[in-house]
Design an enzyme around this catalytic site. Structure first.
Site, PDB file in Angstrom:
ATOM      1  N   GLU A  65       0.859  -1.194   0.000  1.00  0.00           N
ATOM      2  CA  GLU A  65       0.000   0.000   0.000  1.00  0.00           C
ATOM      3  C   GLU A  65       0.892   1.240   0.000  1.00  0.00           C
ATOM      4  O   GLU A  65       1.738   1.433   0.884  1.00  0.00           O
ATOM      5  CB  GLU A  65      -0.951   0.062   1.200  1.00  0.00           C
ATOM      6  N   GLU A  70       5.049   4.777   3.662  1.00  0.00           N
ATOM      7  CA  GLU A  70       4.701   6.176   3.967  1.00  0.00           C
ATOM      8  C   GLU A  70       5.955   7.029   3.927  1.00  0.00           C
ATOM      9  O   GLU A  70       7.065   6.521   4.060  1.00  0.00           O
ATOM     10  CB  GLU A  70       4.051   6.293   5.353  1.00  0.00           C
ATOM     11  N   ASP A 130      10.097   7.318  -0.210  1.00  0.00           N
ATOM     12  CA  ASP A 130       9.341   7.977  -1.270  1.00  0.00           C
ATOM     13  C   ASP A 130       8.942   6.864  -2.234  1.00  0.00           C
ATOM     14  O   ASP A 130       9.809   6.212  -2.839  1.00  0.00           O
ATOM     15  CB  ASP A 130      10.208   9.024  -1.969  1.00  0.00           C
ATOM     16  N   ASP A 176      -2.479  12.223  -2.786  1.00  0.00           N
ATOM     17  CA  ASP A 176      -2.656  13.683  -2.788  1.00  0.00           C
ATOM     18  C   ASP A 176      -2.701  14.200  -4.219  1.00  0.00           C
ATOM     19  O   ASP A 176      -1.833  13.871  -5.024  1.00  0.00           O
ATOM     20  CB  ASP A 176      -1.492  14.343  -2.038  1.00  0.00           C
ATOM     21  N   LYS A 187      -2.056  22.538  -7.604  1.00  0.00           N
ATOM     22  CA  LYS A 187      -1.344  23.732  -8.089  1.00  0.00           C
ATOM     23  C   LYS A 187      -0.132  23.324  -8.916  1.00  0.00           C
ATOM     24  O   LYS A 187       0.610  22.411  -8.533  1.00  0.00           O
ATOM     25  CB  LYS A 187      -0.886  24.583  -6.904  1.00  0.00           C
ATOM     26  N   ASP A 233     -11.022  10.889  -4.579  1.00  0.00           N
ATOM     27  CA  ASP A 233     -12.274  11.647  -4.469  1.00  0.00           C
ATOM     28  C   ASP A 233     -12.249  12.843  -5.414  1.00  0.00           C
ATOM     29  O   ASP A 233     -13.226  13.587  -5.489  1.00  0.00           O
ATOM     30  CB  ASP A 233     -12.468  12.156  -3.028  1.00  0.00           C
TER      31      ASP A 233
HETATM   32  C1  SAM Z   1      -4.501  11.719   1.369  1.00  0.00           C
HETATM   33  S1  SAM Z   1      -3.467  10.653   2.256  1.00  0.00           S
HETATM   34  C2  SAM Z   1      -4.284   9.076   2.117  1.00  0.00           C
HETATM   35  C3  SAM Z   1      -3.838   8.088   3.161  1.00  0.00           C
HETATM   36  C4  SAM Z   1      -4.508   6.720   3.132  1.00  0.00           C
HETATM   37  N1  SAM Z   1      -4.347   6.072   1.851  1.00  0.00           N
HETATM   38  C5  SAM Z   1      -5.971   6.829   3.477  1.00  0.00           C
HETATM   39  O1  SAM Z   1      -6.821   6.713   2.593  1.00  0.00           O
HETATM   40  O2  SAM Z   1      -6.261   7.060   4.666  1.00  0.00           O
HETATM   41  C6  SAM Z   1      -2.075  10.430   1.129  1.00  0.00           C
HETATM   42  C7  SAM Z   1      -0.904   9.779   1.838  1.00  0.00           C
HETATM   43  O3  SAM Z   1       0.127   9.534   0.876  1.00  0.00           O
HETATM   44  C8  SAM Z   1       1.381   9.782   1.489  1.00  0.00           C
HETATM   45  N2  SAM Z   1       2.358  10.093   0.430  1.00  0.00           N
HETATM   46  C9  SAM Z   1       2.356  11.177  -0.380  1.00  0.00           C
HETATM   47  N3  SAM Z   1       3.375  11.129  -1.248  1.00  0.00           N
HETATM   48  C10 SAM Z   1       4.041   9.978  -0.978  1.00  0.00           C
HETATM   49  C11 SAM Z   1       5.208   9.377  -1.536  1.00  0.00           C
HETATM   50  N4  SAM Z   1       5.862   9.947  -2.533  1.00  0.00           N
HETATM   51  N5  SAM Z   1       5.621   8.193  -1.016  1.00  0.00           N
HETATM   52  C12 SAM Z   1       4.938   7.607   0.016  1.00  0.00           C
HETATM   53  N6  SAM Z   1       3.827   8.135   0.566  1.00  0.00           N
HETATM   54  C13 SAM Z   1       3.388   9.302   0.090  1.00  0.00           C
HETATM   55  C14 SAM Z   1       1.119  10.955   2.419  1.00  0.00           C
HETATM   56  O4  SAM Z   1       2.070  11.031   3.454  1.00  0.00           O
HETATM   57  C15 SAM Z   1      -0.291  10.655   2.919  1.00  0.00           C
HETATM   58  O5  SAM Z   1      -0.283   9.958   4.143  1.00  0.00           O
END
Ligand code: SAM
Length: 227
Positions: free
Chosen positions: A55, A80, A107, A130, A134, A166
Protein backbone atom coordinates in the site's frame (compact mmCIF):
# COMPACT_ATOMS: atom_id res chain seq x y z
CA UNK A 1 -3.86 23.71 16.01
CA UNK A 2 -3.52 22.75 12.31
CA UNK A 3 -3.76 19.12 11.16
CA UNK A 4 0.01 18.82 10.59
CA UNK A 5 0.87 20.12 14.06
CA UNK A 6 -1.79 17.85 15.57
CA UNK A 7 -0.36 14.87 13.71
CA UNK A 8 3.17 15.65 14.87
CA UNK A 9 2.09 16.06 18.50
CA UNK A 10 0.26 12.72 18.34
CA UNK A 11 3.33 11.03 16.83
CA UNK A 12 5.60 12.58 19.48
CA UNK A 13 3.29 11.43 22.27
CA UNK A 14 3.10 7.93 20.83
CA UNK A 15 6.86 7.81 20.31
CA UNK A 16 7.56 8.82 23.90
CA UNK A 17 5.91 5.55 24.98
CA UNK A 18 8.70 2.91 25.04
CA UNK A 19 6.26 0.05 24.32
CA UNK A 20 5.11 1.75 21.10
CA UNK A 21 8.69 2.33 20.00
CA UNK A 22 9.64 -1.31 20.60
CA UNK A 23 6.52 -2.55 18.79
CA UNK A 24 7.22 -0.21 15.88
CA UNK A 25 10.82 -1.37 15.52
CA UNK A 26 9.62 -4.95 15.06
CA UNK A 27 7.86 -4.02 11.83
CA UNK A 28 10.01 -1.22 10.40
CA UNK A 29 12.21 -2.33 7.51
CA UNK A 30 14.62 -0.89 5.01
CA UNK A 31 17.52 0.29 7.10
CA UNK A 32 20.80 0.66 5.27
CA UNK A 33 23.15 -2.34 5.21
CA UNK A 34 26.68 -2.32 6.70
CA UNK A 35 28.01 -0.47 3.63
CA UNK A 36 25.36 2.25 4.01
CA UNK A 37 23.43 1.02 0.98
CA UNK A 38 19.63 0.87 1.08
CA UNK A 39 18.22 -2.35 -0.29
CA UNK A 40 14.57 -3.19 -0.78
CA UNK A 41 14.47 -6.93 -0.08
CA UNK A 42 10.86 -7.97 0.57
CA UNK A 43 11.55 -11.70 0.82
CA UNK A 44 14.17 -11.09 3.54
CA UNK A 45 11.86 -8.73 5.41
CA UNK A 46 9.16 -11.36 5.74
CA UNK A 47 11.38 -14.45 5.87
CA UNK A 48 9.11 -16.41 3.57
CA UNK A 49 7.87 -16.52 -0.01
CA UNK A 50 4.24 -15.36 -0.14
CA UNK A 51 2.28 -13.04 -2.44
CA UNK A 52 3.18 -9.44 -1.61
CA UNK A 53 0.68 -6.56 -1.44
CA UNK A 54 2.02 -3.00 -1.15
CA UNK A 55 0.00 0.00 0.00
CA UNK A 56 1.46 3.30 -1.14
CA UNK A 57 0.60 6.19 1.17
CA UNK A 58 -0.88 3.89 3.81
CA UNK A 59 -1.63 6.75 6.25
CA UNK A 60 -2.36 5.38 9.72
CA UNK A 61 -2.90 1.89 8.30
CA UNK A 62 -6.69 1.55 8.63
CA UNK A 63 -6.91 -0.40 5.38
CA UNK A 64 -3.72 -2.47 5.36
CA UNK A 65 -3.98 -3.64 8.98
CA UNK A 66 -7.45 -4.99 8.36
CA UNK A 67 -6.36 -6.57 5.08
CA UNK A 68 -3.30 -8.23 6.69
CA UNK A 69 -5.56 -9.61 9.41
CA UNK A 70 -7.92 -11.09 6.79
CA UNK A 71 -5.24 -12.61 4.51
CA UNK A 72 -2.73 -14.42 6.70
CA UNK A 73 -1.14 -16.23 3.73
CA UNK A 74 -0.15 -12.92 2.09
CA UNK A 75 2.49 -10.37 3.07
CA UNK A 76 1.80 -6.64 3.32
CA UNK A 77 4.15 -3.70 2.99
CA UNK A 78 2.85 -0.29 4.12
CA UNK A 79 4.78 2.63 2.60
CA UNK A 80 4.70 6.18 3.97
CA UNK A 81 6.89 9.21 3.59
CA UNK A 82 6.71 11.69 6.54
CA UNK A 83 8.29 10.41 9.74
CA UNK A 84 5.33 11.59 11.85
CA UNK A 85 2.96 9.35 9.83
CA UNK A 86 5.44 6.45 9.69
CA UNK A 87 5.71 6.42 13.48
CA UNK A 88 1.95 6.22 14.04
CA UNK A 89 1.61 3.59 11.30
CA UNK A 90 4.52 1.46 12.60
CA UNK A 91 3.35 1.68 16.23
CA UNK A 92 -0.12 0.51 15.21
CA UNK A 93 1.25 -2.24 12.96
CA UNK A 94 3.70 -3.41 15.65
CA UNK A 95 1.05 -3.42 18.35
CA UNK A 96 -1.29 -5.44 16.13
CA UNK A 97 1.07 -8.41 16.52
CA UNK A 98 0.36 -9.42 12.92
CA UNK A 99 3.32 -11.41 11.54
CA UNK A 100 2.63 -10.49 7.90
CA UNK A 101 2.97 -6.69 7.93
CA UNK A 102 6.01 -4.43 7.58
CA UNK A 103 6.34 -0.64 7.39
CA UNK A 104 8.79 1.21 5.19
CA UNK A 105 9.59 4.91 5.23
CA UNK A 106 10.32 5.77 1.60
CA UNK A 107 9.34 7.98 -1.27
CA UNK A 108 7.17 5.50 -3.15
CA UNK A 109 8.40 6.95 -6.45
CA UNK A 110 11.97 5.79 -5.76
CA UNK A 111 10.80 2.50 -4.30
CA UNK A 112 8.68 1.62 -7.33
CA UNK A 113 10.98 3.32 -9.85
CA UNK A 114 14.17 1.47 -9.02
CA UNK A 115 14.50 0.04 -5.52
CA UNK A 116 12.07 -2.87 -5.59
CA UNK A 117 13.20 -5.91 -7.59
CA UNK A 118 11.37 -6.78 -10.81
CA UNK A 119 8.20 -8.96 -10.61
CA UNK A 120 7.89 -9.06 -6.82
CA UNK A 121 4.56 -7.37 -6.08
CA UNK A 122 1.18 -9.09 -6.59
CA UNK A 123 -1.03 -6.13 -5.72
CA UNK A 124 -0.57 -2.39 -5.28
CA UNK A 125 -3.13 -0.37 -3.33
CA UNK A 126 -3.10 3.41 -3.86
CA UNK A 127 -6.00 5.09 -2.05
CA UNK A 128 -6.59 8.82 -2.14
CA UNK A 129 -3.13 9.94 -3.29
CA UNK A 130 -2.66 13.68 -2.79
CA UNK A 131 -3.83 15.53 -5.94
CA UNK A 132 -1.44 18.54 -5.65
CA UNK A 133 -3.66 20.68 -7.93
CA UNK A 134 -1.34 23.73 -8.09
CA UNK A 135 1.18 23.69 -10.94
CA UNK A 136 4.03 24.68 -8.63
CA UNK A 137 3.35 21.55 -6.53
CA UNK A 138 3.15 19.20 -9.51
CA UNK A 139 6.58 17.78 -8.66
CA UNK A 140 5.04 16.07 -5.59
CA UNK A 141 2.48 14.09 -7.60
CA UNK A 142 2.79 10.33 -7.45
CA UNK A 143 1.55 9.33 -10.88
CA UNK A 144 3.85 10.01 -13.84
CA UNK A 145 4.80 7.84 -16.86
CA UNK A 146 7.95 6.81 -14.96
CA UNK A 147 5.96 5.77 -11.87
CA UNK A 148 3.50 3.79 -14.02
CA UNK A 149 6.41 2.03 -15.78
CA UNK A 150 7.77 1.17 -12.31
CA UNK A 151 4.43 -0.35 -11.28
CA UNK A 152 4.49 -2.53 -14.41
CA UNK A 153 8.14 -3.51 -13.83
CA UNK A 154 7.65 -4.57 -10.21
CA UNK A 155 4.30 -6.34 -10.58
CA UNK A 156 4.13 -10.07 -11.22
CA UNK A 157 2.38 -11.45 -14.30
CA UNK A 158 -1.38 -10.76 -13.83
CA UNK A 159 -0.55 -8.32 -11.00
CA UNK A 160 -3.13 -5.66 -10.08
CA UNK A 161 -3.17 -1.98 -9.14
CA UNK A 162 -6.15 -0.73 -7.13
CA UNK A 163 -6.64 3.05 -7.12
CA UNK A 164 -9.23 5.40 -5.64
CA UNK A 165 -9.58 9.17 -5.48
CA UNK A 166 -12.27 11.65 -4.47
CA UNK A 167 -10.98 14.23 -7.00
CA UNK A 168 -12.50 13.47 -10.40
CA UNK A 169 -9.91 15.16 -12.69
CA UNK A 170 -7.07 13.59 -10.68
CA UNK A 171 -8.75 10.16 -10.86
CA UNK A 172 -9.15 10.58 -14.63
CA UNK A 173 -5.51 11.62 -14.94
CA UNK A 174 -4.40 8.50 -13.00
CA UNK A 175 -6.66 6.16 -14.98
CA UNK A 176 -5.42 7.48 -18.32
CA UNK A 177 -1.76 7.40 -17.14
CA UNK A 178 -2.21 3.72 -16.29
CA UNK A 179 -3.91 2.98 -19.60
CA UNK A 180 -1.15 4.80 -21.49
CA UNK A 181 1.32 2.57 -19.63
CA UNK A 182 -0.46 -0.50 -21.03
CA UNK A 183 -2.56 -1.34 -17.93
CA UNK A 184 -6.02 -2.73 -18.58
CA UNK A 185 -8.98 -1.42 -16.56
CA UNK A 186 -10.95 -4.36 -15.20
CA UNK A 187 -13.43 -3.18 -12.60
CA UNK A 188 -14.68 -0.24 -10.55
CA UNK A 189 -14.55 -2.35 -7.39
CA UNK A 190 -11.48 -1.89 -5.19
CA UNK A 191 -11.06 -3.29 -1.69
CA UNK A 192 -9.98 0.00 -0.05
CA UNK A 193 -12.57 2.41 -1.42
CA UNK A 194 -14.30 2.76 1.94
CA UNK A 195 -11.93 0.73 4.13
CA UNK A 196 -9.05 3.22 3.69
CA UNK A 197 -8.97 5.99 6.32
CA UNK A 198 -9.81 8.80 3.89
CA UNK A 199 -12.34 6.60 2.08
CA UNK A 200 -14.28 6.04 5.30
CA UNK A 201 -14.37 9.78 5.96
CA UNK A 202 -15.34 10.73 2.39
CA UNK A 203 -18.04 8.03 2.17
CA UNK A 204 -19.55 9.30 5.44
CA UNK A 205 -19.65 12.79 3.89
CA UNK A 206 -21.44 11.36 0.83
CA UNK A 207 -18.72 12.45 -1.61
CA UNK A 208 -18.56 10.73 -4.99
CA UNK A 209 -15.56 8.39 -5.11
CA UNK A 210 -13.76 7.22 -8.26
CA UNK A 211 -12.07 3.84 -8.17
CA UNK A 212 -10.66 1.31 -10.59
CA UNK A 213 -8.74 -1.95 -10.68
CA UNK A 214 -6.07 -2.30 -13.39
CA UNK A 215 -4.28 -5.42 -14.58
CA UNK A 216 -0.58 -5.24 -15.42
CA UNK A 217 0.26 -5.22 -19.13
CA UNK A 218 1.71 -8.49 -20.36
CA UNK A 219 5.43 -8.21 -21.17
CA UNK A 220 4.68 -8.06 -24.90
CA UNK A 221 2.33 -5.07 -24.51
CA UNK A 222 4.50 -2.94 -22.23
CA UNK A 223 5.45 0.38 -23.81
CA UNK A 224 9.21 0.81 -24.04
CA UNK A 225 10.69 3.92 -22.45
CA UNK A 226 13.92 5.35 -23.76
CA UNK A 227 16.05 4.26 -26.71
C1 SAM B 1 -4.50 11.72 1.37
S1 SAM B 1 -3.47 10.65 2.26
C2 SAM B 1 -4.28 9.08 2.12
C3 SAM B 1 -3.84 8.09 3.16
C4 SAM B 1 -4.51 6.72 3.13
N1 SAM B 1 -4.35 6.07 1.85
C5 SAM B 1 -5.97 6.83 3.48
O1 SAM B 1 -6.82 6.71 2.59
O2 SAM B 1 -6.26 7.06 4.67
C6 SAM B 1 -2.07 10.43 1.13
C7 SAM B 1 -0.90 9.78 1.84
O3 SAM B 1 0.13 9.53 0.88
C8 SAM B 1 1.38 9.78 1.49
N2 SAM B 1 2.36 10.09 0.43
C9 SAM B 1 2.36 11.18 -0.38
N3 SAM B 1 3.37 11.13 -1.25
C10 SAM B 1 4.04 9.98 -0.98
C11 SAM B 1 5.21 9.38 -1.54
N4 SAM B 1 5.86 9.95 -2.53
N5 SAM B 1 5.62 8.19 -1.02
C12 SAM B 1 4.94 7.61 0.02
N6 SAM B 1 3.83 8.14 0.57
C13 SAM B 1 3.39 9.30 0.09
C14 SAM B 1 1.12 10.96 2.42
O4 SAM B 1 2.07 11.03 3.45
C15 SAM B 1 -0.29 10.66 2.92
O5 SAM B 1 -0.28 9.96 4.14
Amino acid sequence: MGPIMGRMRKATRLWSDPESRIAARHVMVGQEDSRGVFRAAPREWFGRYAPLEVEIGAGKGAFILERARSFATRDFLAVELPLSVVRVLAARAGRSGLPNIRVLQADARSLVGFLLPESTVSVYHVYYPDPWPKARHAKHRLFSPHFVAGLARTLVERGVVYVASDVKPWAEHIFSALELGGFVAESEQVPGIVAAGFGRKYAAQGRPLFARAFRRPSAARRPSHGP
